[in-house]
Design an enzyme around this catalytic site. Sequence first.
Site, mmCIF file in Angstrom:
data_model
loop_
_atom_site.group_PDB
_atom_site.id
_atom_site.type_symbol
_atom_site.label_atom_id
_atom_site.label_comp_id
_atom_site.label_asym_id
_atom_site.label_seq_id
_atom_site.Cartn_x
_atom_site.Cartn_y
_atom_site.Cartn_z
ATOM 1 C CD GLU A 1 -3.086 -1.245 2.384
ATOM 2 O OE1 GLU A 1 -2.801 -0.281 3.146
ATOM 3 O OE2 GLU A 1 -3.745 -1.995 2.373
ATOM 4 C CD GLU B 1 -4.222 -8.337 2.103
ATOM 5 O OE1 GLU B 1 -5.087 -7.300 2.751
ATOM 6 O OE2 GLU B 1 -3.091 -7.920 2.109
HETATM 7 C C1 XIL Z 1 -5.744 -6.348 8.465
HETATM 8 C C2 XIL Z 1 -6.054 -7.327 9.517
HETATM 9 O O1 XIL Z 1 -7.079 -8.144 8.784
HETATM 10 C C3 XIL Z 1 -6.940 -6.742 10.722
HETATM 11 O O2 XIL Z 1 -6.908 -7.883 11.725
HETATM 12 C C4 XIL Z 1 -5.882 -5.522 11.212
HETATM 13 O O3 XIL Z 1 -6.692 -5.047 12.387
HETATM 14 C C5 XIL Z 1 -5.473 -4.553 10.091
HETATM 15 O O4 XIL Z 1 -4.867 -4.981 9.032
HETATM 16 N N1 XIL Z 1 -4.891 -4.755 3.693
HETATM 17 C C6 XIL Z 1 -3.929 -5.432 4.185
HETATM 18 C C7 XIL Z 1 -3.856 -6.504 5.425
HETATM 19 O O5 XIL Z 1 -2.543 -5.434 3.699
HETATM 20 O O6 XIL Z 1 -2.751 -6.458 6.185
HETATM 21 C C8 XIL Z 1 -5.242 -5.717 6.376
HETATM 22 O O7 XIL Z 1 -5.336 -6.744 7.196
HETATM 23 C C9 XIL Z 1 -6.398 -5.595 5.515
HETATM 24 C C10 XIL Z 1 -5.926 -4.546 4.355
#
Ligand code: XIL
Length: 389
Positions: free
Chosen positions: A178, A294
Amino acid sequence: MKAKKCGFVTGCVMAVGALACSAGTTERPAAEAQAPGVVDMSPPPPMTEAPEGTGKLAATFKEHFGVGVAVEPRHLTSVGPILSGDFNRLTAENAMKFAQLHPSEGSYAFERADEIAEFARQHSMAMTGHALVWYRETPAWLVAANDPSATTAALDEHIRTVVERYADVTDNWDVVNEAISDSGGKTYRDGDEGSKLYPLYGGQQYIKVAFESAAAAVSATGKSIALYYNDYNVVDDAKRAKIIEMVRWLKAEGVQIDGVGLQAHWNIEWPNDALLQKTIDELVAEGVKLKISELDLSVYTKDDYGTETWEPQKEFTADLAQRQAQRYQQLFALFAKNAEHITSVTFWGVSDDQTWLDDFPAAGRNNYPLLFDDQHQPKPAYFSILQAL
Ligand code: XIL
């Protein structure tokens, strides 16, 4: 309305803070880093047997791509048989992020990540390392000296230590997560969008530093571990153009970047197949591998990230379950068609009782984005994916 789904109250991850995002899309910036939130206070009830009819997911796509899932240590017992039966890959949902592993200078906290890595080893699963650099998990100590060369040295030490520790079980790392801006007029996420490293380096140079350290770390292990850039909203044309600009810049600088991860926090209507195929084609043309890193499909299709207006809580009706099942099936058919370029598909969680989308973007609103329900039973989406080929 159902009670809050998190079964282990103290274990709930409270994700807060939605940022503005490209209008008209529903994938959005990540939640706040959860530093104090992710604590497993009580042991979850162990699952001893996988639910009937399951155990077929990874096997179904064996010839196409790996199928993974993001986990916290508690899942290793609460849904262990599902993990080992249906998936051949794991990602640590939080445990391998920088501030989780390395909360203060000179002091590592490996225990939670180690537990996940050990489960993966025991069950011959591969892991995705997530993530070496992410603006939401950049601890204050890393930039405290206000000296880019000190930060480069600390980053390098971190990256070498972590890559080496998990080198036997990881086959790829999200090196940078990101780092691209959501705003028009700028390519990279800067200090206004939460990056501590961009202002310190006076630009995006830190991305190059991270990829170079990762390449050196991998080379020292003698293993083959692919290096990825990972982001959300990659299907957005403007954002993807910036990602491509970054990939070209890194390559022109002679820096190794092997792939781009599409986070795929989508919903049951968006993005459509045409947009997704165009996204895949454009990235493949850049000579990078792709992964779906994801995946979860929200049931909320009308959330507006521009005005931060969120759809009210829905009940997960049979109709909604069918629509979600159908969309998951179409997506897996599309992924399979592009399997030559897609290395893995990873779900961002196992079951609907524990999904980060229960607290993001709207705190306390139940979502139902995954393949298993609150009771850890397979949903229609699970069975529909098995029919995607
Ligand atoms: C999220 C997790 O799922 C949560 O438990 C945490 O509080 C915040 O991060 N993009 C990403 C992930 O790359 O690491 C994120 O994961 C969700 C969005």
